[in-house]
Design an enzyme around this catalytic site. Structure first.
Site, mmCIF file in Angstrom:
data_model
loop_
_atom_site.group_PDB
_atom_site.id
_atom_site.type_symbol
_atom_site.label_atom_id
_atom_site.label_comp_id
_atom_site.label_asym_id
_atom_site.label_seq_id
_atom_site.Cartn_x
_atom_site.Cartn_y
_atom_site.Cartn_z
ATOM 1 N N ARG A 48 -26.757 -7.171 4.077
ATOM 2 C CA ARG A 48 -25.293 -7.087 3.999
ATOM 3 C C ARG A 48 -24.810 -6.437 2.716
ATOM 4 O O ARG A 48 -23.842 -5.671 2.724
ATOM 5 C CB ARG A 48 -24.691 -8.496 4.161
ATOM 6 C CG ARG A 48 -23.170 -8.566 4.167
ATOM 7 C CD ARG A 48 -22.509 -7.507 5.029
ATOM 8 N NE ARG A 48 -23.069 -7.389 6.353
ATOM 9 C CZ ARG A 48 -22.904 -6.330 7.128
ATOM 10 N NH1 ARG A 48 -22.222 -5.275 6.690
ATOM 11 N NH2 ARG A 48 -23.444 -6.295 8.330
ATOM 12 N N LYS B 130 4.410 9.153 -16.284
ATOM 13 C CA LYS B 130 4.985 8.729 -15.013
ATOM 14 C C LYS B 130 6.341 8.055 -15.213
ATOM 15 O O LYS B 130 6.836 7.961 -16.334
ATOM 16 C CB LYS B 130 3.996 7.799 -14.297
ATOM 17 C CG LYS B 130 2.636 8.455 -14.025
ATOM 18 C CD LYS B 130 1.822 7.693 -13.016
ATOM 19 C CE LYS B 130 2.396 7.852 -11.621
ATOM 20 N NZ LYS B 130 1.562 7.173 -10.605
ATOM 21 N N GLU C 126 5.698 13.416 -14.290
ATOM 22 C CA GLU C 126 6.258 13.154 -12.964
ATOM 23 C C GLU C 126 7.755 13.454 -12.991
ATOM 24 O O GLU C 126 8.475 13.002 -13.892
ATOM 25 C CB GLU C 126 6.024 11.692 -12.577
ATOM 26 C CG GLU C 126 6.611 11.323 -11.236
ATOM 27 C CD GLU C 126 6.364 9.871 -10.866
ATOM 28 O OE1 GLU C 126 6.954 9.412 -9.864
ATOM 29 O OE2 GLU C 126 5.590 9.192 -11.574
ATOM 30 N N ASP D 129 6.612 13.598 -6.820
ATOM 31 C CA ASP D 129 6.196 12.422 -6.065
ATOM 32 C C ASP D 129 7.229 12.061 -5.000
ATOM 33 O O ASP D 129 8.434 12.027 -5.264
ATOM 34 C CB ASP D 129 6.005 11.245 -7.027
ATOM 35 C CG ASP D 129 5.324 10.057 -6.367
ATOM 36 O OD1 ASP D 129 4.350 10.269 -5.638
ATOM 37 O OD2 ASP D 129 5.775 8.924 -6.602
ATOM 38 N N LYS E 26 -6.192 4.767 -7.718
ATOM 39 C CA LYS E 26 -6.000 3.586 -6.869
ATOM 40 C C LYS E 26 -7.346 3.197 -6.253
ATOM 41 O O LYS E 26 -7.611 3.399 -5.071
ATOM 42 C CB LYS E 26 -4.950 3.869 -5.807
ATOM 43 C CG LYS E 26 -3.569 4.106 -6.400
ATOM 44 C CD LYS E 26 -2.543 4.467 -5.341
ATOM 45 C CE LYS E 26 -1.176 4.703 -5.976
ATOM 46 N NZ LYS E 26 -0.148 5.103 -4.992
#
Length: 293
Positions: free
Chosen positions: A109, A174, A202, A223, A142
């Site tokens: 597994r 950002k 951004e 964005d 992410k």
């Protein structure tokens, strides 16, 4: 598409991921913690197992098998019949494992979880790449803690590129930086004054685009813009600073990526590559067992 054996850095990442997985399954005791295998499988039983695909996709992460069994039992041998990056169909064998049957079952597994996860990323990426031929597609940060290096490897196996790896190898101003830094222009100026790295900002409006360009941004991130907005912004940016790199991001899907690519942006970043890819279904089947002579 097949790539060569992972680098030493990637091999170390596989070892680390497998070690964490084995500790989750076995604790500090080790192989004896698997109470099912200990009760059912004789200590001297040998076995041979096949790892095969149950879905079509792109295989990735086969090194997890060697990493798993190297840590569990050196008597287990692994032979790959596919390479990372190969396209596979249901029923295709991708590797064989042979050695002490108990160790094979204990490690099953842990190895398959990694292979399924990384193959799922590579498969999703390959689908996006084929949906927008010629477009430069990248991942994002992410990623799952502890798996970033492996997830970004899977993105490359799928045919896309990596964005910055971490906070130290690229400047991206950002929305929250802008809010904390007194506006996009001021934030870009501060960033440029503190580092020699190219500064990307951004932008959510034409005004922010102009402020970022005037402050010396070398790249812009647009964005969550519609394709019509992207076209207008790209045209405006090109008229002012043709050298600036333009990136589109936010909610890019298989249905939209091809159209986004027609807007004139230089690259498209897709967070879904690593945060939403479904695992590819891979399985292990014990084909035969025997006792040593």
């Amino acid at each position: 598409m097949s790539l060569t054996r992972p680098s030493q850095e990637l091999l170390a990442a596989f070892d680390s991921a497998v070690a964490a997985a084995l500790v989750e399954d076995l604790g500090e005791i080790g192989i004896e913690s698997d109470v099912t295998t200990k009760a059912v499988v004789p200590d001297d039983l040998l076995g041979a197992a096949t790892v095969y695909a149950k879905q079509a996709g792109v295989i990735c992460g086969l090194e997890a098998l060697a990493a798993t069994y190297a840590q569990l039992d050196a008597g287990v041998s692994v032979a790959q019949s596919s390479k990372d990056g190969d396209g596979i169909q249901p029923g295709d064998a991708v590797a064989t494992v042979e050695g002490p049957a108990a160790a094979i079952l204990v490690g099953e597994r842990s190895a398959l979880n990694l292979i399924g996860h990384l193959s799922g990323i590579a498969t999703l990426v390959r689908t996006f790449v084929r949906a927008a031929p010629g477009a430069i597609l990248t991942d994002t940060r992410k990623t799952l803690p502890g798996l970033r290096l492996l997830q970004k490897y899977a993105v490359r196996i799928g045919g896309a590129s990596n964005h910055r790896f971490a906070l130290w190898d690229g400047v991206l101003v950002k929305d929250n930086h802008i809010a904390a830094g007194g506006g996009v222009g001021q934030a870009v100026k501060r960033a440029r004054a503190s580092t020699s790295l190219p500064v990307q900002a951004e932008c959510t409006s034409l005004q922010e685009v102009d402020e970022a360009l005037e402050a010396g941004a070398m790249a812009l991130l647009l964005d969550n813009r519609s394709t019509d907005e992207l076209r207008r912004l790209v045209e405006h940016i090109r008229s002012r600073a043709d050298h600036v790199m333009i990136e589109a991001s936010g909610g890019i899907t298989l249905d939209s990526v091809a159209e986004v690519a027609t807007t004139g942006v230089d690259r498209i970043s897709v967070g879904a590559f690593t945060h939403s890819a479904p695992a590819l279904d891979v399985s292990m089947k014990l084909e035969r067992v025997w006792r040593p002579n």
